[in-house]
Design a protein around this motif. Structure first.
Motif, PDB file in Angstrom:
ATOM      1  N   THR A 192       0.960  -1.266   0.165  1.00  0.00           N
ATOM      2  CA  THR A 192      -0.150  -0.438   0.156  1.00  0.00           C
ATOM      3  C   THR A 192       0.808   0.896  -0.292  1.00  0.00           C
ATOM      4  OG1 THR A 192      -0.044  -0.032   2.159  1.00  0.00           O
ATOM      5  CG2 THR A 192      -2.160  -0.967   1.385  1.00  0.00           C
ATOM      6  N   ILE A 193       2.258   1.139   1.219  1.00  0.00           N
ATOM      7  CA  ILE A 193       2.774   2.469   0.343  1.00  0.00           C
ATOM      8  C   ILE A 193       4.203   1.626  -0.205  1.00  0.00           C
ATOM      9  CG2 ILE A 193       1.801   3.434   2.010  1.00  0.00           C
ATOM     10  CD1 ILE A 193       4.527   3.157   4.000  1.00  0.00           C
ATOM     11  N   GLN A 194       5.074   3.288  -0.544  1.00  0.00           N
ATOM     12  CA  GLN A 194       6.378   3.700  -0.595  1.00  0.00           C
ATOM     13  C   GLN A 194       6.933   3.741   0.363  1.00  0.00           C
ATOM     14  OE1 GLN A 194       7.510   4.837  -4.215  1.00  0.00           O
ATOM     15  NE2 GLN A 194       9.480   3.897  -4.309  1.00  0.00           N
ATOM     16  N   PRO A 195       7.586   3.380   1.437  1.00  0.00           N
ATOM     17  CA  PRO A 195       8.236   3.575   2.260  1.00  0.00           C
ATOM     18  C   PRO A 195       9.515   4.132   2.581  1.00  0.00           C
ATOM     19  CG  PRO A 195       8.785   1.123   3.399  1.00  0.00           C
ATOM     20  CD  PRO A 195       7.931   1.193   1.786  1.00  0.00           C
ATOM     21  N   ILE A 196      10.586   5.181   3.276  1.00  0.00           N
ATOM     22  CA  ILE A 196      11.641   5.794   3.140  1.00  0.00           C
ATOM     23  C   ILE A 196      11.629   5.959   4.500  1.00  0.00           C
ATOM     24  CG2 ILE A 196      10.183   8.477   2.590  1.00  0.00           C
ATOM     25  CD1 ILE A 196      13.388   8.288   1.086  1.00  0.00           C
ATOM     26  N   LEU A 197      13.323   5.512   5.465  1.00  0.00           N
ATOM     27  CA  LEU A 197      12.997   5.831   6.231  1.00  0.00           C
ATOM     28  C   LEU A 197      14.753   7.238   6.807  1.00  0.00           C
ATOM     29  CD1 LEU A 197      14.705   1.972   7.116  1.00  0.00           C
ATOM     30  CD2 LEU A 197      11.958   3.061   7.154  1.00  0.00           C
ATOM     31  N   VAL A 198      13.878   7.799   7.329  1.00  0.00           N
ATOM     32  CA  VAL A 198      14.476   8.685   7.798  1.00  0.00           C
ATOM     33  C   VAL A 198      15.077   9.244   9.196  1.00  0.00           C
ATOM     34  CG1 VAL A 198      14.556  11.347   8.239  1.00  0.00           C
ATOM     35  CG2 VAL A 198      13.202   9.996   6.616  1.00  0.00           C
TER      36      VAL A 198
END
Length: 79
Positions: A32-38
């Motif tokens: 459902t999403i395209q995650p990005i870690l910060v």
């Protein structure tokens, strides 16, 4: 196109990196999403190895940077 959602490291001495990585590896979430870690790539990488996550982490310089399939981008905000 799936929405890109950022997950911040929060207190890197706490449980946030572990909780994020345990949940980010979920196939249902990745559908459902395209995650990005910060946060710190080194800290996320440490926990990813410890937890034996299925997805490889990749350091990026920009949230819009293209990453290979089956990887999770990490916007490294610490040097």
């Amino acid at each position: 196109m799936k929405p890109r959602i950022a997950f911040t490291i929060g207190d890197f001495n706490g449980i946030a990196p572990e909780v994020i990585l345990k949940n980010i590896d979920s196939p249902a979430l990745l559908k459902t999403i395209q995650p990005i870690l910060v946060g710190s790539f080194d800290i996320f990488d440490h926990y990813a190895k410890k937890l034996k996550t299925k997805k490889k982490l990749v350091a990026v310089q920009s949230p819009s940077e293209h990453v290979p399939p089956n990887t999770i981008p990490v916007l490294n905000v610490y040097s």
